[in-house]
Write a protein that holds these residues in place. Sequence first.
Motif, short mmCIF file in Angstrom:
data_model
loop_
_atom_site.label_atom_id
_atom_site.label_comp_id
_atom_site.label_asym_id
_atom_site.label_seq_id
_atom_site.Cartn_x
_atom_site.Cartn_y
_atom_site.Cartn_z
N ALA A 29 -6.27 61.21 23.65
CA ALA A 29 -4.94 62.26 24.23
C ALA A 29 -4.14 62.78 22.52
O ALA A 29 -3.55 63.58 22.53
CB ALA A 29 -4.55 61.06 24.55
N ASN A 30 -4.62 62.68 21.77
CA ASN A 30 -4.28 63.28 20.78
C ASN A 30 -4.64 64.18 20.19
O ASN A 30 -4.56 65.29 18.80
CB ASN A 30 -3.93 62.20 19.24
CG ASN A 30 -5.21 61.77 18.38
OD1 ASN A 30 -6.29 61.83 19.82
ND2 ASN A 30 -5.39 61.28 17.76
N ALA A 31 -5.24 65.27 21.08
CA ALA A 31 -6.06 66.13 20.69
C ALA A 31 -4.91 67.27 20.49
O ALA A 31 -3.79 67.35 21.07
CB ALA A 31 -6.61 66.92 21.75
N PRO A 32 -5.30 68.39 19.87
CA PRO A 32 -3.92 69.60 19.26
C PRO A 32 -3.60 69.98 20.88
O PRO A 32 -4.37 69.98 21.90
CB PRO A 32 -4.61 70.72 18.99
CG PRO A 32 -5.74 69.83 17.46
CD PRO A 32 -6.32 68.47 19.00
N ALA A 33 -2.55 70.24 21.02
CA ALA A 33 -1.36 70.74 22.38
C ALA A 33 -0.64 71.55 22.17
O ALA A 33 -0.44 71.65 20.53
CB ALA A 33 -1.61 69.34 22.59
N ASP A 34 -0.06 71.99 23.24
CA ASP A 34 1.23 72.97 22.70
C ASP A 34 2.29 72.28 22.63
O ASP A 34 2.27 70.98 22.78
CB ASP A 34 1.19 73.25 24.27
CG ASP A 34 2.45 73.77 24.48
OD1 ASP A 34 2.62 74.82 23.37
OD2 ASP A 34 3.05 74.35 25.90
N ARG A 35 2.91 72.68 21.51
CA ARG A 35 4.52 72.10 21.02
C ARG A 35 5.59 72.11 21.40
O ARG A 35 5.86 73.95 21.64
CB ARG A 35 4.04 73.04 19.36
CG ARG A 35 3.00 71.81 18.37
CD ARG A 35 3.05 72.31 17.43
NE ARG A 35 2.20 71.77 16.32
CZ ARG A 35 1.39 71.35 14.87
NH1 ARG A 35 2.71 73.23 14.88
NH2 ARG A 35 0.41 71.06 14.60
#
Length: 390
Positions: A29-35
């Motif tokens: 869930a804490n993988a890099p994602a759109d900010r």
Amino acid sequence: MRMKKLSAALAMVMAAPFAHAISAVALPANAPADRSFGTLEQVHAFYDAMPTGVTVTETGRIFVNFPRWGDNVPFTVGEIRDGKVVAYPNAAINRENLNDPSDGLISVQSVVADGRGRVWLLDTAAPGFADPKPKGAKLIAVDLVTNQIVKRLVFPDNVMLPSTYVNDMRFDFRTGPEGTVYLTDSSLRGPGAIIVMDIASGSAMRRLSGVPATSVDPTFVPVVEGLPLTVESPDGKRKPLGVASDGIALSADGKTLYFTPLSSRHLYSVATALLRDANFSEQQLTAAVQDLGEKGASDGLEADAAGAIYAGDYEHNAIRKRLPDGQWQTLVHDPRLLWPDTLSIGPDGYLYFIANQLHRQAAFRSGQDQRQKPYSLMRLKIDAAPAPTR
């Protein structure tokens, strides 16, 4: 014999990468994602009909509209008062007069405060995007002190086509005895156009009808939330949504009109003096239109007093700003900004806009209405004043 050995060797080579199972786990869930960035504020949550338009008056009153596209719409124009939306100017006017289409409100697509103590209601007279009812498409001005109708302008036949869908408008009281209003025809099945109306006489001209700048970009395929935005065509196949000239904004000095088809990523402009000049031919006017390049795909546009233009970007859940030098910057990007619609600058230095999930309607999702209530009226601090109208 050699062929059998070769085939066996090839089979071993092809199978080699799969000799060992590849293990994997669910993406964390804490993988890099759109900010997200920019600060959105919710002004009002709508739990009933879907709104499309908003306007904020010079005194801070807020008006919204609900076109009759299929939702249960008890009134097509409302004012937000004490946290509730109430029919405006009253419930009776929000009912269609079956004997006189020019009378009651049929389906309002846009509301705009004119900076002179009035709010204008733009009635398409085309519920469900049907052909507009004869003599039904109109502009109604309501005095903000008395809350009474003070002007009614029915669109003349020379600017109305069976496919016409009047969409948005901007006012300029520096021209004409009582001012000029510019409107977009955002037809779904006919030519788009800019309509120029003289407020004093109600006479109007249809300009730039069917030219590329007011038309659907034939190469445009909108993609929203990762899915192409398509509708079913008469032959049963699905095709990209095609909506002509839609968003519109008037420069602070009133000399330039900005506009964009909904089904396009380009912004266009033209001198208003040329639009108003009936002696300036359509060919000359078309040549005078400027393509200002890509801005993202927009539903609404707005201008401020300092020369900037604001645009929604419904493909990227964003609001963008065009600086006076032509450079673009993104003010906010947020996954909750689902289909930013009409924009309006209030007297408090905020940009107000509707986020209505228009793209999740059943027509665009193979018959399944995927909208999730509430719809939102949001705002974003821009520290700018609205473009003057006089």
